[in-house]
Design an enzyme around this catalytic site. Structure first.
Site, PDB file in Angstrom:
ATOM      1  N   LEU A  14       0.845  -1.199   0.000  1.00  8.88           N
ATOM      2  CA  LEU A  14       0.000   0.000   0.000  1.00  8.88           C
ATOM      3  C   LEU A  14       0.876   1.242   0.000  1.00  8.88           C
ATOM      4  O   LEU A  14       0.987   1.959   0.986  1.00  8.88           O
ATOM      5  CB  LEU A  14      -0.928   0.001   1.216  1.00  8.88           C
ATOM      6  CG  LEU A  14      -2.187  -0.831   1.069  1.00  8.88           C
ATOM      7  CD1 LEU A  14      -2.951  -0.901   2.377  1.00  8.88           C
ATOM      8  CD2 LEU A  14      -3.081  -0.281  -0.030  1.00  8.88           C
ATOM      9  N   HIS A  15       1.528   1.479  -1.139  1.00  5.85           N
ATOM     10  CA  HIS A  15       2.412   2.623  -1.317  1.00  5.85           C
ATOM     11  C   HIS A  15       1.993   3.379  -2.562  1.00  5.85           C
ATOM     12  O   HIS A  15       1.529   2.786  -3.527  1.00  5.85           O
ATOM     13  CB  HIS A  15       3.868   2.165  -1.450  1.00  5.85           C
ATOM     14  CG  HIS A  15       4.344   1.440  -0.232  1.00  5.85           C
ATOM     15  ND1 HIS A  15       4.664   2.085   0.935  1.00  5.85           N
ATOM     16  CD2 HIS A  15       4.512   0.122   0.008  1.00  5.85           C
ATOM     17  CE1 HIS A  15       5.025   1.202   1.842  1.00  5.85           C
ATOM     18  NE2 HIS A  15       4.941  -0.002   1.303  1.00  5.85           N
ATOM     19  N   ALA A  16       2.145   4.680  -2.550  1.00  6.80           N
ATOM     20  CA  ALA A  16       1.904   5.572  -3.681  1.00  6.80           C
ATOM     21  C   ALA A  16       0.601   5.269  -4.426  1.00  6.80           C
ATOM     22  O   ALA A  16      -0.474   5.512  -3.893  1.00  6.80           O
ATOM     23  CB  ALA A  16       3.103   5.581  -4.614  1.00  6.80           C
TER      24      ALA A  16
END
Length: 93
Positions: A14-16
């Site tokens: 759950l990044h960018a």
């Protein structure tokens, strides 16, 4: 309280971009939702900074929860989005 436990389907976690997709979907859910790492402290799923702060990695288990009435459908849709690493909120579950 309604709850869904799912493994993050996005390889990068759950990044960018995945976090942005998830936060938009959580905001559109129409009910307050929290997200947490398994056994972690829940944070507001509609907050980009809170979701990024989780540092959830691909394959890691997260817990989606809500106490709101009618949360079951919203949590099913969000769980599908996270588990399958989709690029947009599914129309049907």
């Amino acid at each position: 309280m309604a709850e869904r436990r799912v493994n993050v389907g996005w390889a990068e976690g759950l990044h960018a971009r995945p976090a942005s997709i998830f936060v938009r979907a959580a905001t559109a859910a129409g009910v307050p939702v929290t997200i947490a790492k398994a056994d972690g402290t829940p944070v507001n799923a509609a907050s980009m900074l809170a979701v990024l702060g989780l540092g959830a990695q691909g394959g890691e288990e997260v817990v989606l929860a809500s106490e709101a009435e009618g949360a079951e459908v919203a949590l099913d849709r969000l769980a599908k989005l996270v588990a399958e690493g989709l690029e947009e909120l599914p129309e049907t579950v």
